[in-house]
Write an enzyme that holds these catalytic residues in place. Structure first.
Site, PDB file in Angstrom:
ATOM      1  N   ASP A   7      36.148  69.523 -36.056  1.00  0.00           N
ATOM      2  CA  ASP A   7      35.127  68.677 -36.582  1.00  0.00           C
ATOM      3  C   ASP A   7      35.839  68.126 -37.955  1.00  0.00           C
ATOM      4  O   ASP A   7      35.346  68.041 -38.948  1.00  0.00           O
ATOM      5  CB  ASP A   7      33.847  69.575 -37.017  1.00  0.00           C
ATOM      6  CG  ASP A   7      32.838  68.773 -37.425  1.00  0.00           C
ATOM      7  OD1 ASP A   7      32.673  67.581 -37.201  1.00  0.00           O
ATOM      8  OD2 ASP A   7      31.831  69.121 -38.189  1.00  0.00           O
ATOM      9  N   SER A  34      29.092  69.224 -45.939  1.00  0.00           N
ATOM     10  CA  SER A  34      30.102  70.323 -45.178  1.00  0.00           C
ATOM     11  C   SER A  34      31.595  69.677 -45.286  1.00  0.00           C
ATOM     12  O   SER A  34      32.462  70.589 -45.084  1.00  0.00           O
ATOM     13  CB  SER A  34      29.841  70.284 -43.656  1.00  0.00           C
ATOM     14  OG  SER A  34      29.631  68.948 -43.262  1.00  0.00           O
ATOM     15  N   HIS A  68      31.755  64.806 -37.208  1.00  0.00           N
ATOM     16  CA  HIS A  68      30.383  64.497 -36.774  1.00  0.00           C
ATOM     17  C   HIS A  68      29.977  63.287 -37.699  1.00  0.00           C
ATOM     18  O   HIS A  68      28.715  62.786 -37.420  1.00  0.00           O
ATOM     19  CB  HIS A  68      29.444  65.745 -36.777  1.00  0.00           C
ATOM     20  CG  HIS A  68      29.327  66.332 -38.128  1.00  0.00           C
ATOM     21  ND1 HIS A  68      29.813  67.228 -38.552  1.00  0.00           N
ATOM     22  CD2 HIS A  68      28.380  65.899 -38.922  1.00  0.00           C
ATOM     23  CE1 HIS A  68      29.442  67.788 -39.854  1.00  0.00           C
ATOM     24  NE2 HIS A  68      28.540  66.837 -40.269  1.00  0.00           N
TER      25      HIS A  68
END
Length: 190
Positions: A116, A190, A86
């Protein structure tokens, strides 16, 4: 007691000398920035600080035309940075910025939106490569997130591993086994 009695009681209490500033004058001189010496950290008593100190130099900021996020430089031989899918989005090239502010162009080698994860290739990046674990974490272990959320450099949060092999449906309708943590993981670190 009334106000007068309370003041009298307070006047009789000894003052805590650690709260008294003997020199209340503040002096600001010039704009010279002095460096703070590196603190010796005992990993046994300060594990989060030890992880942050070891990993932070390998954490990079990934900039695209649509935004920014974090990545970790993990393979110096091949110039590889791991980030989130992302973060790179549809970009084919990104700017990779090190903790000391140096920037270089990186090429997105691939991204898997189902997990991801994305990999970016860079050359000439002046940063140490992080050593990544290859064991499955255990529930209850400390989890540390280091990154650049919202453009802030080198932030650190921690928590614990709450669960492993937690099935999560991805954007392809497939359940992927993930590691669940209660660490404060913001967009960008993240």
């Amino acid at each position: 007691p009334g106000r007068g009695a309370r003041r009298a009681l307070d006047a009789k209490r000894p003052l805590d000398a650690s709260l008294i500033d003997d020199d209340p004058t503040t002096v600001v001189q010039g704009t010279t920035v002095s460096s703070i010496p590196q603190v010796a950290i005992d990993p046994g008593s300060e594990p989060v600080a030890a992880v942050a100190q070891a990993v932070s130099p390998s954490v990079v900021q990934i900039e695209t035309t649509d935004g920014l996020g974090s990545g970790v430089y993990y393979d110096a031989t091949n110039g590889l940075v791991m980030t989130n899918a992302h973060v790179v989005g549809d970009a084919t090239s990104v700017t990779v910025r090190t903790a000391d502010g140096d920037a270089t162009e990186g090429q997105v080698l691939g991204a898997d939106t189902g997990t991801d994860i994305a990999v970016v290739k860079v050359s000439g990046l002046d940063a140490p490569a992080a050593t990544l674990a290859d064991e499955t974490p255990a529930v209850g272990q400390i989890a540390v997130a280091v990154g650049s959320p919202y453009g802030l450099d080198q932030t650190v949060t921690s928590g614990i591993v709450s669960a492993v092999n937690r099935p999560v449906d991805n954007d392809k309708g497939v359940a992927v086994n993930m590691i669940q943590t209660d660490a404060s993981i913001n967009p960008g670190n993240s």
